[in-house]
Write an enzyme that holds these catalytic residues in place. Structure first.
Site, PDB file in Angstrom:
ATOM      1  N   HIS A 177       0.858  -1.105   0.110  1.00 35.83           N
ATOM      2  CA  HIS A 177       0.015   0.021  -0.043  1.00 35.83           C
ATOM      3  C   HIS A 177       0.868   1.227  -0.014  1.00 35.83           C
ATOM      4  CE1 HIS A 177      -2.914  -2.975   1.631  1.00 35.83           C
ATOM      5  NE2 HIS A 177      -3.788  -2.293   1.035  1.00 35.83           N
ATOM      6  N   ASP A 246      -4.409  -6.446  -7.926  1.00 37.25           N
ATOM      7  CA  ASP A 246      -4.674  -6.042  -6.877  1.00 37.25           C
ATOM      8  C   ASP A 246      -5.099  -4.389  -7.252  1.00 37.25           C
ATOM      9  OD1 ASP A 246      -5.125  -5.466  -4.000  1.00 37.25           O
ATOM     10  OD2 ASP A 246      -3.190  -6.348  -3.589  1.00 37.25           O
TER      11      ASP A 246
END
Length: 259
Positions: A177, A246
């Site tokens: 992230h 993702d």
């Protein structure tokens, strides 16, 4: 279009609906910002499908623990998967099957038909805390059995599993992230990481991870690597289902969304 979109809030905005209607995305994904109550959530999932005029897939991340979008008081609270597996011991496969069958039934009741689970990544000495307690263990054979139990539990509850994160996310201490990790393991070492995904290569949907594997492609993360997708995910793993990325808004990929 070949994309899965989210929306900003608890209701579908007029501009959002117009954009979705024009683009006609493959489907939608929901986050905590979209969820308040069962009644509200059912209205939102209905609105998303109405705006594209078809039964578009609606996905969510409902693993349990920290990664759980539907929460109390309206839905069950689940312990992190690793804690759950540890507590269940020899009964972990049966317990996971039942757990994810219940999760699937909860999701189906509000119009959600795909869950981004199982997490088939292996725990290693390098696994970052953002991922570690979302995994099922360190042994490839045991993780294979447990990941299959999760996938089957979701299917038995009427929900499609999304197997993640191909070709394996456990060998890095970097949170994707926030940054792009590089996995320096050899091809022989990575055989363990591939094993659980091979046992689930018949799944309908899989998800890539944003990691660079120099042994396969020194330039591109798996999500953006034709070589890794062709030779490793499609080839060595043998996965021939629908392959999703993702989240492309994660900082691991860098650049702008169009890039």
């Amino acid at each position: 279009g070949a994309a899965i979109f989210g929306c900003a809030g608890l209701t579908l905005g007029r501009d959002e609906a117009a954009f979705f209607r024009a683009y006609d995305p493959f489907g939608f994904i929901l986050f905590a910002r979209n969820i308040d109550s069962p009644e509200q959530l059912r209205r939102l999932t209905d609105a998303l499908r109405d705006c594209v005029g078809r039964d578009a897939p609606i996905l969510i991340d409902q693993e349990g623990g920290r990664v759980q979008r539907l929460r109390a008081p309206h839905w069950r609270e689940w312990t992190p998967p690793l804690d759950f597996v540890t507590a269940a011991g020899d009964h972990a496969a049966r317990a996971l099957h039942l757990r994810y069958q219940l999760i699937a039934l909860e999701l189906g009741s509000v119009g959600i038909d795909a869950n981004c689970a199982p997490v088939a990544d292996l725990i290693t000495a390098a696994t970052h805390p953002f991922l570690k307690n979302r995994c099922y263990g360190a042994d490839p054979e045991r993780v294979s059995v447990l990941a299959r139990a999760v996938a089957q539990g979701l299917l038995d509850g009427g929900c499609l599993p999304v197997v993640k994160h191909m070709p394996g996310h456990g060998r890095t201490d970097v949170d994707t992230h926030k940054a792009l990790p590089t996995v320096s393991a050899s091809a022989a070492e990575l055989e363990d990481d591939l094993a659980p995904f091979r046992t689930l290569n018949h799944a309908l949907i899989g998800m890539t991870g944003h990691l660079v594997f120099p042994v396969w492609d020194a330039e591109n993360p798996a999500t953006l690597s034709p070589a890794i997708i062709r030779d490793v995910i499609r080839g060595s793993i043998g996965f021939d289902g629908l392959l999703l990325t993702d989240d492309i808004d994660m900082e691991a990929l860098g650049g702008t969304i169009p890039e």
